[in-house]
Design an enzyme around this catalytic site. Structure first.
Site, PDB file in Angstrom:
ATOM      1  N   GLY A  36     -51.929  29.253  22.915  1.00 52.46           N
ATOM      2  CA  GLY A  36     -51.715  30.215  21.823  1.00 52.46           C
ATOM      3  C   GLY A  36     -52.788  30.073  20.749  1.00 52.46           C
ATOM      4  N   HIS A  37     -53.129  28.839  20.404  1.00 52.63           N
ATOM      5  CA  HIS A  37     -54.194  28.626  19.413  1.00 52.63           C
ATOM      6  C   HIS A  37     -55.528  29.142  19.951  1.00 52.63           C
ATOM      7  CE1 HIS A  37     -51.371  25.310  18.129  1.00 52.63           C
ATOM      8  NE2 HIS A  37     -51.594  25.926  16.988  1.00 52.63           N
ATOM      9  N   GLN A  61     -45.308  21.945   3.416  1.00 56.49           N
ATOM     10  CA  GLN A  61     -44.574  23.062   4.013  1.00 56.49           C
ATOM     11  C   GLN A  61     -43.371  22.599   4.836  1.00 56.49           C
ATOM     12  OE1 GLN A  61     -48.193  24.305   6.365  1.00 56.49           O
ATOM     13  NE2 GLN A  61     -46.650  24.991   7.824  1.00 56.49           N
ATOM     14  N   GLU A 150     -48.697  35.959  15.787  1.00 54.78           N
ATOM     15  CA  GLU A 150     -47.500  36.747  15.448  1.00 54.78           C
ATOM     16  C   GLU A 150     -46.208  35.984  15.723  1.00 54.78           C
ATOM     17  OE1 GLU A 150     -47.546  40.610  17.266  1.00 54.78           O
ATOM     18  OE2 GLU A 150     -48.995  41.373  15.814  1.00 54.78           O
ATOM     19  N   LYS A 151     -46.308  34.813  16.365  1.00 51.04           N
ATOM     20  CA  LYS A 151     -45.067  34.056  16.572  1.00 51.04           C
ATOM     21  C   LYS A 151     -44.434  33.745  15.217  1.00 51.04           C
ATOM     22  CE  LYS A 151     -44.671  29.662  17.600  1.00 51.04           C
ATOM     23  NZ  LYS A 151     -43.694  29.138  16.617  1.00 51.04           N
ATOM     24  N   ARG A 189     -44.187  22.710  19.028  1.00 52.17           N
ATOM     25  CA  ARG A 189     -42.882  22.044  19.125  1.00 52.17           C
ATOM     26  C   ARG A 189     -42.379  21.967  20.562  1.00 52.17           C
ATOM     27  NH1 ARG A 189     -40.630  22.271  13.632  1.00 52.17           N
ATOM     28  NH2 ARG A 189     -42.106  23.522  12.485  1.00 52.17           N
TER      29      ARG A 189
HETATM   30  O1  PAF Z   1     -49.006  28.068  11.447  1.00 56.66           O
HETATM   31  C1  PAF Z   1     -49.373  26.911  11.171  1.00 56.66           C
HETATM   32  O2  PAF Z   1     -49.729  26.113  12.028  1.00 56.66           O
HETATM   33  C2  PAF Z   1     -49.389  26.470   9.711  1.00 56.66           C
HETATM   34  O3  PAF Z   1     -48.307  27.009   9.018  1.00 56.66           O
HETATM   35  C3  PAF Z   1     -50.707  26.767   8.984  1.00 56.66           C
HETATM   36  C4  PAF Z   1     -50.975  28.246   8.870  1.00 56.66           C
HETATM   37  C5  PAF Z   1     -51.854  26.087   9.718  1.00 56.66           C
HETATM   38  C6  PAF Z   1     -50.655  26.193   7.561  1.00 56.66           C
HETATM   39  O4  PAF Z   1     -50.454  24.808   7.564  1.00 56.66           O
END
Ligand code: PAF
Length: 281
Positions: A36-37, A61, A150-151, A189
């Protein structure tokens, strides 16, 4: 591919690119990279001179300390994957003090209300933490284009608002969800799921596809009832399922003709929290 572990050397690299007027495409990550990345870098490669990745597990976060502690960290493997993708020119792996020189504080943002829906309600402070780290990364990376999956659809909308409220001249691009063959949305995850749990989790995508079939055919309360029934099972727990207006992200209980809608779902499989969504056609 160049690897930068500190802010100083990275900003020298960026400033040199800026002087040469290079167009920079950027996708930030928290590591534990998967296909995905890579699809983000694929999109970036098509419309930029330089493609930059970052890897930083952002503490502000996470509203749940156990989730932060258990977040997979696979840095050597990640660098290897980026290198062999042949899509990325440089990866920035900052230290906490490179991102939070004045202490690990979240900024507070007004994103017009979308920050209070769904994941905002379920994870207090989460989007302030995302906004804080992404704003700081944008200031350091200085990209022309930035790419988000978009996930995390709500996150994508938040980032679109972030560049608005901070007046940053960066174009935000959403990239379609990348799925396993089973339909399970790719996520860092997923590494924490057993093979059996992974297989069982394909029910999430299957359910979203059903919801898309039921869209505008049966009422939303009836759709919700059916989804609830699917998740009357012992091996996973439905945290929430809802259908929202794609622009306001507010939950709706009936469909109007001239709006776009998206279904959102969060399921806990053991201790792993999986999220997914689907645009309703
Ligand atoms: O989607 C993520 O992996 C994170 O929320 C992000 C955008 C890298 C911010 O830490």
């Amino acid at each position: 591919m160049q690897v930068f572990y500190d802010r100083q050397s990275f900003s020298e690299y960026i400033n040199a690119l800026k002087e040469q007027n290079k167009k920079i495409g950027f996708a930030p990550t928290m590591g534990a990279l998967h296909a995905g990345h890579i699809s983000l870098y694929n999109a970036a490669r098509k419309e930029n001179d330089i493609v930059i990745s970052s890897i930083f597990v952002n503490p502000t976060q996470f509203n749940n300390p156990e989730d932060l502690e258990k977040y997979p960290r696979t840095i050597e493997d990640d660098i290897q994957k980026l290198e062999s993708s042949n899509l990325v020119d440089a990866v920035y792996i900052p230290k906490v003090e490179d991102i939070y020189p004045n202490g690990m504080e979240r900024k507070h943002y007004d994103f017009g209300g979308i920050e209070n829906e769904m994941e905002g309600a379920a994870r207090p402070g989460h989007f302030d933490g995302v906004g804080t780290v992404v704003e700081e990364l944008f200031l350091q990376v200085k990209p022309d284009n930035a790419y988000f999956g978009e996930k995390d659809f709500q996150q994508l909308k938040i980032i679109e608002k972030l560049v608005d409220v901070t007046d940053l001249d960066i174009k935000i691009h959403g990239v379609k969800i990348h799925r396993e063959e089973s339909g399970l949305a790719m996520s860092s995850r997923n590494m924490r799921l057993s093979e059996k749990e992974k297989e069982a989790s394909s029910v999430i995508y299957k359910t979203l596809k059903k919801v898309d079939e039921w869209f505008r055919v049966i009422s939303i309360p009836e759709i919700k009832k059916r989804v609830d029934e699917v998740f009357h099972r012992d091996d996973m727990e439905l945290e929430y399922f809802l259908i929202a207006d794609e622009n306001t992200l507010k939950e709706v209980d009936f469909f109007s003709t001239d709006h776009s809608y998206r279904a959102f779902i969060v399921v806990n499989v053991g201790k792993v929290r999986l999220i997914d969504n689907m645009h309703l056609n």
